[in-house]
Design an enzyme around this catalytic site. Structure first.
Site, PDB file in Angstrom:
ATOM      1  N   GLY A  74       0.802  -1.228   0.000  1.00 35.19           N
ATOM      2  CA  GLY A  74       0.000   0.000   0.000  1.00 35.19           C
ATOM      3  C   GLY A  74       0.827   1.266   0.000  1.00 35.19           C
ATOM      4  O   GLY A  74       0.483   2.252   0.668  1.00 35.19           O
ATOM      5  N   ASN A 101       9.601   6.806  -8.715  1.00 41.85           N
ATOM      6  CA  ASN A 101       8.275   6.211  -8.991  1.00 41.85           C
ATOM      7  C   ASN A 101       7.235   7.070  -8.280  1.00 41.85           C
ATOM      8  O   ASN A 101       7.262   7.223  -7.063  1.00 41.85           O
ATOM      9  CB  ASN A 101       8.307   4.770  -8.443  1.00 41.85           C
ATOM     10  CG  ASN A 101       7.034   3.998  -8.684  1.00 41.85           C
ATOM     11  OD1 ASN A 101       6.104   4.064  -7.892  1.00 41.85           O
ATOM     12  ND2 ASN A 101       6.975   3.250  -9.766  1.00 41.85           N
ATOM     13  N   CYS A 131      -0.816   0.665  -9.483  1.00 36.84           N
ATOM     14  CA  CYS A 131      -0.722   0.012  -8.173  1.00 36.84           C
ATOM     15  C   CYS A 131      -2.085  -0.580  -7.785  1.00 36.84           C
ATOM     16  O   CYS A 131      -3.070   0.144  -7.686  1.00 36.84           O
ATOM     17  CB  CYS A 131      -0.263   0.971  -7.098  1.00 36.84           C
ATOM     18  SG  CYS A 131      -0.087   0.131  -5.502  1.00 36.84           S
ATOM     19  N   THR A 194       2.095  -5.644 -10.799  1.00 36.41           N
ATOM     20  CA  THR A 194       1.623  -6.947 -10.317  1.00 36.41           C
ATOM     21  C   THR A 194       0.219  -7.281 -10.841  1.00 36.41           C
ATOM     22  O   THR A 194      -0.566  -6.388 -11.174  1.00 36.41           O
ATOM     23  CB  THR A 194       1.602  -6.957  -8.785  1.00 36.41           C
ATOM     24  OG1 THR A 194       0.867  -5.821  -8.334  1.00 36.41           O
ATOM     25  CG2 THR A 194       3.009  -6.908  -8.213  1.00 36.41           C
ATOM     26  N   GLY A 244       8.867  -8.531 -14.466  1.00 36.93           N
ATOM     27  CA  GLY A 244       7.851  -9.510 -14.067  1.00 36.93           C
ATOM     28  C   GLY A 244       8.496 -10.885 -13.987  1.00 36.93           C
ATOM     29  O   GLY A 244       8.660 -11.557 -15.002  1.00 36.93           O
TER      30      GLY A 244
HETATM   31  C1  LIG Z   1       6.729  -5.727  -2.105  1.00 32.72           C
HETATM   32  C2  LIG Z   1       6.490  -5.022  -3.412  1.00 32.72           C
HETATM   33  C3  LIG Z   1       6.287  -3.629  -3.437  1.00 32.72           C
HETATM   34  C4  LIG Z   1       6.056  -2.963  -4.633  1.00 32.72           C
HETATM   35  N1  LIG Z   1       5.896  -1.606  -4.643  1.00 32.72           N
HETATM   36  C5  LIG Z   1       5.765  -0.946  -5.821  1.00 32.72           C
HETATM   37  C6  LIG Z   1       5.710   0.483  -5.858  1.00 32.72           C
HETATM   38  O1  LIG Z   1       5.823   1.169  -4.838  1.00 32.72           O
HETATM   39  N2  LIG Z   1       5.534   1.091  -7.071  1.00 32.72           N
HETATM   40  C7  LIG Z   1       5.457   0.369  -8.244  1.00 32.72           C
HETATM   41  O2  LIG Z   1       5.312   0.948  -9.328  1.00 32.72           O
HETATM   42  N3  LIG Z   1       5.539  -0.988  -8.240  1.00 32.72           N
HETATM   43  C8  LIG Z   1       5.698  -1.650  -7.067  1.00 32.72           C
HETATM   44  N4  LIG Z   1       5.804  -3.020  -7.066  1.00 32.72           N
HETATM   45  C9  LIG Z   1       5.739  -3.760  -8.348  1.00 32.72           C
HETATM   46  C10 LIG Z   1       7.151  -4.071  -8.898  1.00 32.72           C
HETATM   47  O3  LIG Z   1       7.880  -2.890  -9.140  1.00 32.72           O
HETATM   48  C11 LIG Z   1       7.074  -4.902 -10.191  1.00 32.72           C
HETATM   49  O4  LIG Z   1       6.404  -4.173 -11.185  1.00 32.72           O
HETATM   50  C12 LIG Z   1       6.354  -6.238  -9.999  1.00 32.72           C
HETATM   51  O5  LIG Z   1       6.637  -6.793  -8.731  1.00 32.72           O
HETATM   52  C13 LIG Z   1       6.700  -7.270 -11.084  1.00 32.72           C
HETATM   53  O6  LIG Z   1       8.073  -7.617 -11.067  1.00 32.72           O
HETATM   54  P1  LIG Z   1       8.655  -8.901 -10.263  1.00 32.72           P
HETATM   55  O7  LIG Z   1       7.789 -10.067 -10.609  1.00 32.72           O
HETATM   56  O8  LIG Z   1      10.078  -9.034 -10.737  1.00 32.72           O
HETATM   57  O9  LIG Z   1       8.581  -8.565  -8.809  1.00 32.72           O
HETATM   58  C14 LIG Z   1       6.020  -3.709  -5.861  1.00 32.72           C
HETATM   59  C15 LIG Z   1       6.236  -5.090  -5.831  1.00 32.72           C
HETATM   60  C16 LIG Z   1       6.472  -5.762  -4.647  1.00 32.72           C
HETATM   61  C17 LIG Z   1       6.713  -7.249  -4.666  1.00 32.72           C
END
Ligand SMILES: Cc1cc2nc3c(=O)[nH]c(=O)nc-3n(C[C@H](O)[C@H](O)[C@H](O)COP(=O)(O)O)c2cc1C
Length: 307
Positions: A74, A101, A131, A194, A244
């Protein structure tokens, strides 16, 4: 001196290599200093920033799932002014690009943050309209191409910086959303954020996350992400940063072949905090073994056998 030319030009934002770390999985970099030399990174996408400090969602807000994790953090963060005063000077000690970001509840808030950051030394702004873990703003902006156009266009007016729009995979057609961001003046696109998911504790008969749903990340989402990068690369002419489920160099090469100019490592950092440096070496070795002289030679090169 690198054996292969790894330089990347993201439409004005020049990275010395294609490795970046995804927002929210690398904090503001401090916790990772002991595990890798931050100078090795092409760029750092910092934790999502809001106008004012946010405490984030109630716990539990992370859960492990098969081949991935769910989070509903969040957007916990200290606020944009704190970042500028206390975190940006630390990041600027390193020879890497700092990508802020940014997140808002309203278009006006996005614009205000963009305006504030425009007079700082951050190198680029990543507009997070994807988000899934906040009540307002976030993914509700990123779902509708018209809304994506509107928010991007307005932020473009206030952002005197390189601008990246980060797309949500929680849409019917990612191509329409990417086109809207390009038309509105985005310099670059990053994807994917995500995927919305849910996990249930069958004994307590409650959801595992306090808020019910969260964002799924990690290897489980990689095929969806690679497909979306491929589709977006073949739709727009601005560069794409792919992410991703990247856990090693092989995953990264898949994204580059699908059309990404650069990649971001997210959940992988939480499992192995030194993984970004290993991936950089792996990409370089792979390209060399294939006889490539420059990274850009493999961008979007994937062939579909029956086409
Ligand atoms: C714990 C956590 C916090 C995240 N916080 C943000 C965020 O603050 N802003 C954002 O754009 N994406 C956020 N993401 C998404 C990641 O930047 C990324 O787009 C997503 O996790 C997919 O990549 P991955 O599978 O390699 O983790 C977050 C992901 C995780 C797991």
């Amino acid at each position: 001196m690198s054996r292969v030319d790894l330089n990347v030009d993201l439409n004005g934002l020049k990275l010395k290599n294609p490795i970046t770390v995804a927002s929210g999985t690398f904090g503001f970099g401090r916790e990772f200093e002991d595990y890798l030399d931050l100078n090795n990174l092409g760029g750092i996408m910092v934790k999502g920033l809001t106008l004012k400090e946010r405490k984030g969602n109630p716990v539990p807000r992370v859960a492990e799932t098969p081949m991935g994790m769910l989070n509903s953090v969040g957007l916990q963060n200290p606020g944009v002014e704190y970042f500028i005063k206390n975190e940006l000077p630390f990041l600027k000690r390193y020879d890497t690009k700092v990508i802020a970001n940014i997140n808002g509840n309203t278009i006006e808030e996005y614009c205000e943050i963009a305006h504030i950051l425009s007079s700082t030394s951050v190198d680029s702004l990543e507009l997070n309209i994807s988000c899934p873990n906040v009540k307002e703003g976030g993914v509700s902006f990123g779902r509708d191409p018209e809304m994506v156009y509107k928010v991007t266009k307005k932020v473009r007016e206030y952002a005197d910086k390189h601008l990246i729009v980060k797309l949500s995979p929680n849409v019917t057609d990612i191509k329409d959303v990417a086109e809207a961001a390009e038309k509105a003046g985005s310099d670059c696109i990053s994807l994917i954020n995500t995927l919305i998911g849910m996990a249930i504790d069958i004994d307590r008969e409650t959801t595992i996350l306090a808020r019910g749903m969260g964002g799924l990340s990690g290897p489980a989402i990689k095929p969806v992400a690679v497909r979306m990068v491929y589709e977006v690369f073949n739709t727009v002419s601005i560069p794409v940063i792919g992410m991703g489920g990247i856990m090693d160099y092989k995953d990264s090469i898949e994204f580059l072949l699908a059309g990404a100019s650069a990649i971001a490592i997210g959940t992988g950092n939480l499992i192995n905090p030194g993984v970004a440096a290993e991936i950089l070496k792996g990409i370089e070795n792979h390209l060399e073994s294939k006889g490539y002289k420059a990274l850009e030679e493999i961008r979007g090169k994937v062939k579909i056998p029956s086409k």
